[in-house]
Every structure is written in C-alpha cells, then in structure tokens.
Motif scaffolding. Structure first.
Motif, PDB file in Angstrom:
ATOM      1  N   VAL A  43      10.164  47.251 -36.596  1.00 29.84           N
ATOM      2  CA  VAL A  43      11.391  47.996 -36.259  1.00 29.84           C
ATOM      3  C   VAL A  43      10.673  49.198 -36.630  1.00 29.84           C
ATOM      4  O   VAL A  43       9.906  49.743 -37.457  1.00 29.84           O
ATOM      5  N   HIS A  45      11.488  52.913 -37.612  1.00 25.75           N
ATOM      6  CA  HIS A  45      12.698  53.732 -38.276  1.00 25.75           C
ATOM      7  C   HIS A  45      12.385  55.089 -38.853  1.00 25.75           C
ATOM      8  O   HIS A  45      11.158  55.341 -38.964  1.00 25.75           O
ATOM      9  N   MET A 113       9.200  53.894 -51.424  1.00 26.61           N
ATOM     10  CA  MET A 113       9.429  52.488 -51.249  1.00 26.61           C
ATOM     11  C   MET A 113       9.505  51.996 -49.790  1.00 26.61           C
ATOM     12  O   MET A 113      10.221  52.533 -49.227  1.00 26.61           O
ATOM     13  N   TYR A 114       8.713  50.930 -49.442  1.00 23.98           N
ATOM     14  CA  TYR A 114       8.927  50.277 -48.186  1.00 23.98           C
ATOM     15  C   TYR A 114       9.639  48.990 -48.190  1.00 23.98           C
ATOM     16  O   TYR A 114       9.277  48.141 -49.102  1.00 23.98           O
ATOM     17  N   PRO A 115      10.996  48.855 -47.825  1.00 23.59           N
ATOM     18  CA  PRO A 115      11.783  47.801 -48.096  1.00 23.59           C
ATOM     19  C   PRO A 115      11.225  46.858 -47.290  1.00 23.59           C
ATOM     20  O   PRO A 115      11.385  45.678 -47.990  1.00 23.59           O
ATOM     21  N   THR A 116      10.721  46.754 -46.403  1.00 24.10           N
ATOM     22  CA  THR A 116      10.290  45.469 -45.622  1.00 24.10           C
ATOM     23  C   THR A 116       8.983  45.647 -44.780  1.00 24.10           C
ATOM     24  O   THR A 116       8.945  45.737 -43.659  1.00 24.10           O
ATOM     25  N   VAL A 117       8.015  45.487 -45.666  1.00 29.71           N
ATOM     26  CA  VAL A 117       6.460  45.907 -45.123  1.00 29.71           C
ATOM     27  C   VAL A 117       6.095  44.808 -43.888  1.00 29.71           C
ATOM     28  O   VAL A 117       5.337  45.277 -43.181  1.00 29.71           O
ATOM     29  N   TYR A 119       8.226  44.201 -41.455  1.00 28.79           N
ATOM     30  CA  TYR A 119       8.601  43.918 -40.073  1.00 28.79           C
ATOM     31  C   TYR A 119       9.240  45.305 -39.944  1.00 28.79           C
ATOM     32  O   TYR A 119      10.319  45.380 -39.198  1.00 28.79           O
ATOM     33  N   SER A 120       9.199  46.268 -40.691  1.00 27.47           N
ATOM     34  CA  SER A 120       9.756  47.689 -40.500  1.00 27.47           C
ATOM     35  C   SER A 120       8.792  48.608 -41.028  1.00 27.47           C
ATOM     36  O   SER A 120       8.166  48.477 -42.069  1.00 27.47           O
ATOM     37  N   ASP A 121       8.619  49.768 -40.208  1.00 34.10           N
ATOM     38  CA  ASP A 121       7.937  50.898 -40.776  1.00 34.10           C
ATOM     39  C   ASP A 121       8.790  51.803 -41.763  1.00 34.10           C
ATOM     40  O   ASP A 121       8.247  53.016 -42.144  1.00 34.10           O
ATOM     41  N   GLU A 122       9.936  51.438 -42.079  1.00 27.44           N
ATOM     42  CA  GLU A 122      10.803  52.430 -42.896  1.00 27.44           C
ATOM     43  C   GLU A 122      10.227  52.755 -44.075  1.00 27.44           C
ATOM     44  O   GLU A 122       9.733  51.865 -45.108  1.00 27.44           O
TER      45      GLU A 122
ATOM     46  N   ALA B  69       2.984  47.138 -39.667  1.00 26.16           N
ATOM     47  CA  ALA B  69       4.203  47.712 -39.507  1.00 26.16           C
ATOM     48  C   ALA B  69       4.347  49.124 -40.255  1.00 26.16           C
ATOM     49  O   ALA B  69       4.445  50.152 -39.726  1.00 26.16           O
ATOM     50  N   THR B  70       3.450  49.371 -41.441  1.00 29.79           N
ATOM     51  CA  THR B  70       3.428  50.358 -42.142  1.00 29.79           C
ATOM     52  C   THR B  70       1.990  51.239 -42.136  1.00 29.79           C
ATOM     53  O   THR B  70       1.893  52.242 -42.796  1.00 29.79           O
ATOM     54  N   PRO B 115      16.231  43.037 -49.035  1.00 32.77           N
ATOM     55  CA  PRO B 115      15.257  44.093 -48.905  1.00 32.77           C
ATOM     56  C   PRO B 115      15.897  45.439 -48.036  1.00 32.77           C
ATOM     57  O   PRO B 115      15.469  46.378 -48.247  1.00 32.77           O
ATOM     58  N   ARG B 165       4.208  50.499 -53.640  1.00 32.67           N
ATOM     59  CA  ARG B 165       5.218  50.808 -52.987  1.00 32.67           C
ATOM     60  C   ARG B 165       6.185  49.971 -52.225  1.00 32.67           C
ATOM     61  O   ARG B 165       7.233  50.152 -51.307  1.00 32.67           O
ATOM     62  N   SER B 167       8.712  47.002 -51.900  1.00 35.13           N
ATOM     63  CA  SER B 167      10.089  46.800 -52.610  1.00 35.13           C
ATOM     64  C   SER B 167      10.251  45.526 -53.297  1.00 35.13           C
ATOM     65  O   SER B 167      10.656  45.564 -54.514  1.00 35.13           O
TER      66      SER B 167
END
Lengths: 195, 195
Positions: A43, A45, A113-117, A119-122, B69-70, B115, B165, B167
């Motif tokens: 994702v 974000h 913080m990265y919530p979901t390393v 599958y998301s770049d958020e 992703a990150t 997450p 970093r 979560s």
C-alpha cells in the motif's frame, strides 16, 4: 548498521495494482541480494500523525472508534492522515482539534512507527501534547467516535488486559510509561496555535 | 463498552478490488450509525504471530530485515503469517525455528495487536518464548535476514532513540519492560516441541 547491501532489495519495475477511493496498491519487481528476482505488493500511504494528549489533571485523552476492517470498536489515541504538504505538527494540531475539540499549548515529537512493514509504506509520527484547552470538535461527515479520558494507570491496565489492541496506541504506551516515570525525556515546544 | 450501536457500521455489500500474489483487498459498503452509507476498503489478511524470544543469559533474540515497502532495514522480533488451520502457538514455534533456528521449551501468550485498524483486518498474536535451544535456521527461498541478540537495556534504548520503528516490536517492548520488571505476569506453558 552501515552497510546493508547483503539485505537490501532494488526495484527494477513498478506496476499499479489498485487505485481505490482510499487504497493505492502497487507491485514492484525487485532484485534480491543474491541476484534473484521477486515481487513485492504494498500500500502507498501519505503517512499519518497520532497524538498523546495529556490533560492538566494527569489524565490521557482517548477515543473509542469503530474500525470496520476489524469489525471492532478500538480505544485509540487521536490520529489522522497527513494532508498534501502538511507538516506532522500541523497535522497533529488539526486532528486533535477535529476529533476531540482540544487545542494544545505545548507539543513534543516522540517517535515514528511503521505499523505494517510487510505491506505498507505508512509511517506514523507520534507527538505528545499538553496544556490542553477545549474548543469544540469538528468531526468529518461520516465520522463517529467518542472522546473520553483515563488515568495513566487505567490506560496501562487496558494495555495489559487486552482491552487496547491498536498498534499506535500500544506503542505510545511504552512512551507514556517512560515519559511519566521521568526515564525518557521529551523536547517540548510551544508552536503557534492553529486557527 | 457493552452497547456500541451508536458507533457500529453494518456491511450491506462487498466487492473484490484486488487478488494479488500477496495482497487481497475488498471494498465494503456500510450503513453508518446515522443511517447514511459509506465505503470501506481494506486488506484481508490471515493473521500473524510474533515471538519475543528470551535467551537464558537474559538477552533478547532479534532480527534485522530489509522491508521493501518501507525501503529500510528494520530491527524486529521474529514473526510470520498464520498458515491455514494453524494455531498461533504452532505458527510461533514454526516461525521461530525457520527464521532464527531456535526451539523454545516454554511459551506464554502475551497480547493481540491490530497493526492497521484503518485498512487491514490483520491481527498479530504475540507470544513470549524461553528455554531456547539452537537447532539451525531454515529460511524460505528469497528470505534474507540477520539474527542477533541484545540486552533488554540496549533494546529499550533503541526504542527510545528511534532505531526500532516496527509496530509489533515497539508494542512488545511495553510487555518486555513490564514482564522483566515483574509488574506484568505471563502464564508459561511447556507445549510439545515441533518436529
């Protein structure tokens, strides 16, 4: 942690998979550290800001909000997505006011913080806020949430007994515990108040 | 927290948006608490397990892994997705062995974390493991990671200074701090060792 070439993947192409109303998903083909190829879907974000609002009486301002993806009501700290061009501090000020109706005199950046390393770049930037004053909330249309407060002891008890399950709120609890104990320090600033 | 009807949304229809190699995304139309309608897009995920492995000398077993992703290498506790029909404990045993090469004599469930409540139904179940013995890792093809260990003091310092970093790892740090301080209790069990 200087040279990570033996772990790092390099993008060789990108494909759009989904442009929804809310979610944007891409697939990238990558070159693996051993020269092989793989695909990664994730994702895209804009990033978000979450706020730990500390009331003058020592209580923490919290929200109860139904989150349809999880089919549950979650206890969370206030948070929201970054608007285009917005700094994290201004986003935090905006979200705190919109969701809870409070403005804060002092702000301090705590962590990212990265919530979901997987599958998301958020990235979520977490700020603490104090010197709170109530002005009145301005919820977006279709947004339903309850604002309430808890003592730090109640809040940490809910992290321990499973009543709090949201990642940004649990990770912030580590900071709340250590900041209130005086073992972790924050660098407080008094920015201009948002209109 | 008994009656949440004034917050809850009800699904009226679902549409498949994406069936990728890895990501499955749906859009649901919901009836809002005020009777209005809205759409919610989110990732469907089987759930995951993360493990806090405590070595006999008091150190914590950790991983360094590049997360595309990150575009960063993250320090994380071992974790992986639930296979179909797998219990969280068996998943934790499997992932700990595959990724780090360790088996553990004792296991204790700690907490469950969402997450990304805004756009994924993923729940991560976090277990502690102790009585570790090294057997040899069995990484999946295309999986590259480094296993290392840190003292609890080093680990908590990295949570404070921003080096950690991820979560699930930050939320687990709250548990690590309070379990090691003796203020939060775990219920240890000695399950059959996985083959």
């Amino acid at each position: 942690m200087s040279n990570d070439q033996h772990l790092t993947e390099h993008t060789t192409s990108r494909e759009e998979l989904l442009k929804g109303h809310f979610l944007h998903v891409v697939r990238e083909t990558v070159r693996l550290p051993d020269g092989g190829a793989a695909t990664r879907e994730f994702v895209l974000h804009p990033g978000a800001v979450a706020v730990v609002p500390l009331l003058d009486d020592g209580r923490i301002l919290l929200e109860r909000q139904y989150r349809h993806a999880t089919k549950q009501v979650h206890v969370e700290i206030p948070a929201g997505k970054l608007d285009a061009g917005e700094t994290p501090l201004v986003c935090g000020q905006r979200e705190l006011l919109e969701e809870t109706g409070y403005v804060a005199r002092e702000w301090a950046y705590a962590f990212t913080m990265y919530p979901t390393v997987a599958y998301s770049d958020e990235a979520i930037h977490i700020w603490f806020a104090r010197g709170l004053e109530h002005k009145g909330a301005r919820l977006d249309a279709g947004e339903f949430l309850e604002v309430f407060s808890a003592t730090p002891q109640e809040f940490l008890g809910w992290c321990a007994d499973g009543r709090i399950r949201d990642s940004k709120t649990l990770a912030s609890a580590l900071w709340i515990q250590n900041v209130l104990a005086g073992t972790w320090k924050l660098d407080w600033q008094a920015p201009p108040t948002q209109p």
